[in-house]
Design an enzyme around this catalytic site. Sequence first.
Site, PDB file in Angstrom:
ATOM      1  N   PRO A  78       0.826  -1.197   0.000  1.00 51.15           N
ATOM      2  CA  PRO A  78       0.000   0.000   0.000  1.00 51.15           C
ATOM      3  C   PRO A  78       0.869   1.259   0.000  1.00 51.15           C
ATOM      4  O   PRO A  78       1.746   1.414   0.845  1.00 51.15           O
ATOM      5  CB  PRO A  78      -0.801  -0.126   1.298  1.00 51.15           C
ATOM      6  N   GLU A  79       0.632   2.134  -0.969  1.00 47.60           N
ATOM      7  CA  GLU A  79       1.393   3.378  -1.071  1.00 47.60           C
ATOM      8  C   GLU A  79       0.526   4.536  -0.587  1.00 47.60           C
ATOM      9  O   GLU A  79      -0.596   4.333  -0.109  1.00 47.60           O
ATOM     10  CB  GLU A  79       1.851   3.582  -2.516  1.00 47.60           C
TER      11      GLU A  79
END
Length: 271
Positions: free
Chosen positions: A2-3
């Site tokens: 997850p960015e």
Amino acid sequence: MPELPEVETTRRGISPHLIGQTIQATVIREPQLRWPIPADLPERLDRRTVRTVERRGKYLLIGTNRGTLIVHLGMSGSLRILSPDSPPRKHDHLDIVLANGTCLRFHDPRRFGCVVWTENDPQVHPLLAGLGPEPLSTSFDAAYLYRKARGRSTPVKSFIMDSHVVVGVGNIYANEALFRAGIAPRRQAGRIALPRYEKLVLSIRAVLSEAIEQGGTTLRDFVNENGNPGYFQQTLQIYGRSGLPCYRCGQSIRTERLGQRSTYWCPSCQR
């Protein structure tokens, strides 16, 4: 992993369910994450009221009237709003049960995430204190990036992925932003002129903003707070398109490993 857009999507999703709610119970099923979940977390969290849900880089900050819970989703983590009666799945490590009859559940198959408690200002916590500016904030501009790059021989892609320079520009988004700005990923950061940094800053902001609006990038295990995947991957212009024709010029897109990350670029459009 997850960015920033995925984390921001999660923050926006869970925030309305948490703010103003009292924490009724904290259930720790598996404390061994990147760092052990504090054994006394229930004592510190229970009966506290959630005041804020913020994001700093890839960290979520759940602020209460007593302290702040700092959460990182690691490589494969997610947060979902569920009924506390929902049977826990494998890798559901933590429940925060709210007085309104719902719970925030932390799921992390790889256990690279973290749940940390602090009663001090979270911005001075060692996990956050050294972070660079937010890419969508006014403090992140071309003059700042140009100044930070002076004397740096590191490739510009690695430079903008350095969280001490700017937070949240992960691999996918770095590839996309450099393509939009027309900058080759291997070009030395210190040899890029200010006007080109102006284009790059605009590209970084545009790519991240679009990804946030579309719910992030579907990648590996990421889902948003409702369990649905993000859809920005459908609009990627260069990432994952090795050997395919460039959308702009038709030349084949190239790929290589740069800083242990897959790097994609068009040899015609990016200089």
